[in-house]
Design an enzyme around this catalytic site. Structure first.
Site, PDB file in Angstrom:
ATOM      1  N   LYS A  68       0.859  -1.183   0.000  1.00  0.00           N
ATOM      2  CA  LYS A  68       0.000   0.000   0.000  1.00  0.00           C
ATOM      3  C   LYS A  68       0.894   1.232   0.000  1.00  0.00           C
ATOM      4  CE  LYS A  68      -4.424   1.270   0.420  1.00  0.00           C
ATOM      5  NZ  LYS A  68      -5.125   0.930   1.671  1.00  0.00           N
ATOM      6  N   HIS A  69       0.703   2.117  -0.964  1.00  0.00           N
ATOM      7  CA  HIS A  69       1.509   3.332  -1.077  1.00  0.00           C
ATOM      8  C   HIS A  69       3.003   3.005  -1.092  1.00  0.00           C
ATOM      9  CE1 HIS A  69      -2.113   5.628  -0.835  1.00  0.00           C
ATOM     10  NE2 HIS A  69      -2.385   5.207   0.386  1.00  0.00           N
TER      11      HIS A  69
ATOM     12  N   ASN B  31      12.910   5.743   7.631  1.00  0.00           N
ATOM     13  CA  ASN B  31      13.559   4.715   8.436  1.00  0.00           C
ATOM     14  C   ASN B  31      12.665   3.483   8.529  1.00  0.00           C
ATOM     15  OD1 ASN B  31      16.068   5.922   9.345  1.00  0.00           O
ATOM     16  ND2 ASN B  31      14.830   7.344  10.537  1.00  0.00           N
TER      17      ASN B  31
ATOM     18  N   HIS C 259      14.498   5.799  -0.114  1.00  0.00           N
ATOM     19  CA  HIS C 259      13.856   7.098   0.049  1.00  0.00           C
ATOM     20  C   HIS C 259      12.805   7.345  -1.031  1.00  0.00           C
ATOM     21  CE1 HIS C 259      17.737   7.911   2.242  1.00  0.00           C
ATOM     22  NE2 HIS C 259      16.821   8.205   3.134  1.00  0.00           N
TER      23      HIS C 259
END
Length: 529
Positions: free
Chosen positions: A280-281, A423, A529
């Site tokens: 998800k996302h 993180n 990232h």
């Protein structure tokens, strides 16, 4: 000049001969003289068409295995001459150069040659020289010359001629010129990037990349953003190469999340059993391995049932009917797998909004590659994160040694953490995630979020204790302070896998020893990232 241009003379030289004969016949029926070279000329003659060899126009035979045939003033003068410039017209007359009004060229199959793994010499021989030179010349002179470089534009050309009394408009010629320059740019990008790889040039002075439009998208991440999906031709199995069996078109977010899901699940070798990842996302909300695909799905789902709603499901095995029945119990956007059996396709057919993709294989998680990210005024290029660790590569730094089952869970959690936004903290037990903390500015916050999600799921499943009790934990980067280790111990974790390398490693190790945790250092991190 903006008025339509009549086509009287065409040069056709194509590597891909799809649709060639039909196009040539329709041009000939309009009275267009056909010039051609090599195999294109031979194919048209065999179809009964009248064709003039370029060699007869230039006065030079094709030579050097076809390397030299169109690089001649009789060709390029016919493409580049400005028809409203008296000096150009006089030069054409003085040197016997006839105008060329239409150029139809597609290039040597360089990209396909590279994709099939050909050797260096064969790849070099498939670098087209004359084709790009002619294309660029014709495109530059689009005020007078029409250039076609893609088979899919043959019908558009014929429709343009039908609509304009066998002429082409300036608007059409401009559009085709843009397509032509994009094609030569993509071709040169493919050649330069291949050569950089072939000679081991990691940071070439100039880096170009290109794609072919696969799908216009309704919008991007948000409705106010324009978007489109381009494919590079890379043979890596995934969303770009998949067959879509059903469901509406993929959205921008669907494509991004499906790629993330499939790249994650491909980390787990099918020979070791089925694995499932629910995304998800772009973050995993559950990942598991099990003896069957349905059990892998159920265990992944039980990590975070709330987030799994409307998510993406990826499998490393063939999707079967039993697993499909389980998946359709909640709303799922996309399911991607190497294959799907007839039962699974039949079950999904009743869910018209669910997209089913099959790829025929899995991407190689160890394969090298280059990935790009745009920044203002430029872009970053880096190698794909193909890093992985084995049990033998781990360095156990605590007094307590992990058990065999803990080691297996640690390596599993470490693999998942590679695909979690930093993180990243991943709790795992019995080869299934039981809590994930993603994308936080503080590693301690990720630790606490993973624990809280585990507690929520334990309550939903009617279990008396958080699922993190007895779990192992993977951290994508080192713990800078002991507080992260203390938070993991509070959650009930028994073992930790992390890169190591902090200035306070000794403090972190001492905390793990004090809390009776086993801890392994990988010497490798997985920022995402």
């Amino acid at each position: 000049m903006s008025h339509p241009i009549a086509l009287k003379r065409a040069l056709i030289s194509v590597s891909d001969k799809t649709g060639l004969i039909e196009l040539a016949r329709k041009l000939a029926s309009r009275g267009v003289e056909l010039l051609s070279t090599g195999g294109s000329a031979r194919a048209m003659r065999e179809a009964g068409l009248m064709v003039t060899d370029v060699a007869d126009v230039t006065g030079f035979p094709e030579m050097m295995d076809g390397r030299v045939k169109t690089l001649h003033p009789a060709v390029h003068g016919g493409l580049l001459a400005l028809r409203d410039n008296q000096e150009h017209l006089a030069a054409m007359q003085a040197h016997g150069i006839g105008p060329i009004d239409l150029l139809v060229v597609n290039l040597y199959p360089f990209e396909d040659t590279v994709a099939k793994g050909a050797g260096y010499a064969e790849c070099v021989e498939n670098i087209d020289i004359g084709g790009p030179a002619m294309i660029r010349a014709a495109a530059k002179n689009h005020a007078f010359v029409t250039v076609i470089v893609d088979v899919q534009d043959y019908d558009a050309l014929l429709a343009e001629l039908d609509a304009n009394d066998d002429r082409t408009t300036l608007a059409f010629r401009r559009r085709q010129a843009q397509i032509a320059y994009a094609r030569t740019a993509a071709y040169d990008a493919a050649v330069s990037n291949w050569m950089a790889d072939a000679i081991g040039e990691d940071t070439p002075r100039r880096r170009a990349f290109a794609g072919t439009l696969a799908q216009g998208l309704r919008y991007g991440e948000n409705p106010h953003q324009r978007a489109a999906f381009y494919v590079t031709g890379e043979a890596r199995p995934g969303v770009a190469t998949a067959s879509q069996w059903q469901g509406k078109e993929l959205s921008y977010n669907n494509i991004n999340d499906t790629d993330a899901a499939f790249e994650l699940v491909a980390e787990f070798d099918p020979a070791d059993g089925p694995a499932c990842a629910i995304i998800k996302h772009a973050n995993p909300c559950g990942v598991a391995r099990a003896g069957t695909a349905i059990d892998a799905y159920r265990r992944a789902f039980d990590c975070d049932r709330t987030s799994a709603f409307g998510g993406i499901v990826a499998l490393n095995h063939t999707l079967d009917g039993a697993t499909a029945e389980e998946i359709v119990k909640i709303f799922t956007e996309v399911v991607i797998a190497p294959d799907a059996d007839e039962d699974a396709r039949r079950i999904f057919a009743a869910k018209k909004n669910l997209r089913l993709l099959t790829t025929g294989g899995l991407p190689d998680p160890r394969a090298d590659g280059t990935v790009f990210r745009q920044v203002a005024g430029g872009f970053l290029a880096q190698g794909r994160d193909s890093g992985h660790v084995t049990r033998d590569a781990l360095r156990i730094v605590t007094k307590r040694q992990p058990s065999d089952s803990e080691l297996a869970d640690m390596l599993f959690a470490w693999t998942v953490a590679k695909h979690v936004k930093s993180n990243a903290i991943v709790y795992a037990k019995d080869l299934a995630t039981v809590g994930i903390g993603a994308g936080q500015m503080s590693r301690v916050d990720s630790t606490r979020i993973g624990r809280r999600k585990s507690e929520d799921m334990a309550q939903a499943l009617g279990l008396p204790l958080p699922l993190t009790i007895g779990a192992v934990v993977a951290s994508d980067a080192f713990f800078p302070f002991a507080d992260g280790i203390e938070a993991l111990a509070e959650a009930g974790a028994k073992a930790v896998i992390q890169p190591g390398g902090s200035m306070r490693d000794d403090e972190v190790i001492a905390a793990a020893d004090r809390l009776d945790l086993a801890m392994a250092f990988t010497g490798q991190r997985h920022f995402r990232h």
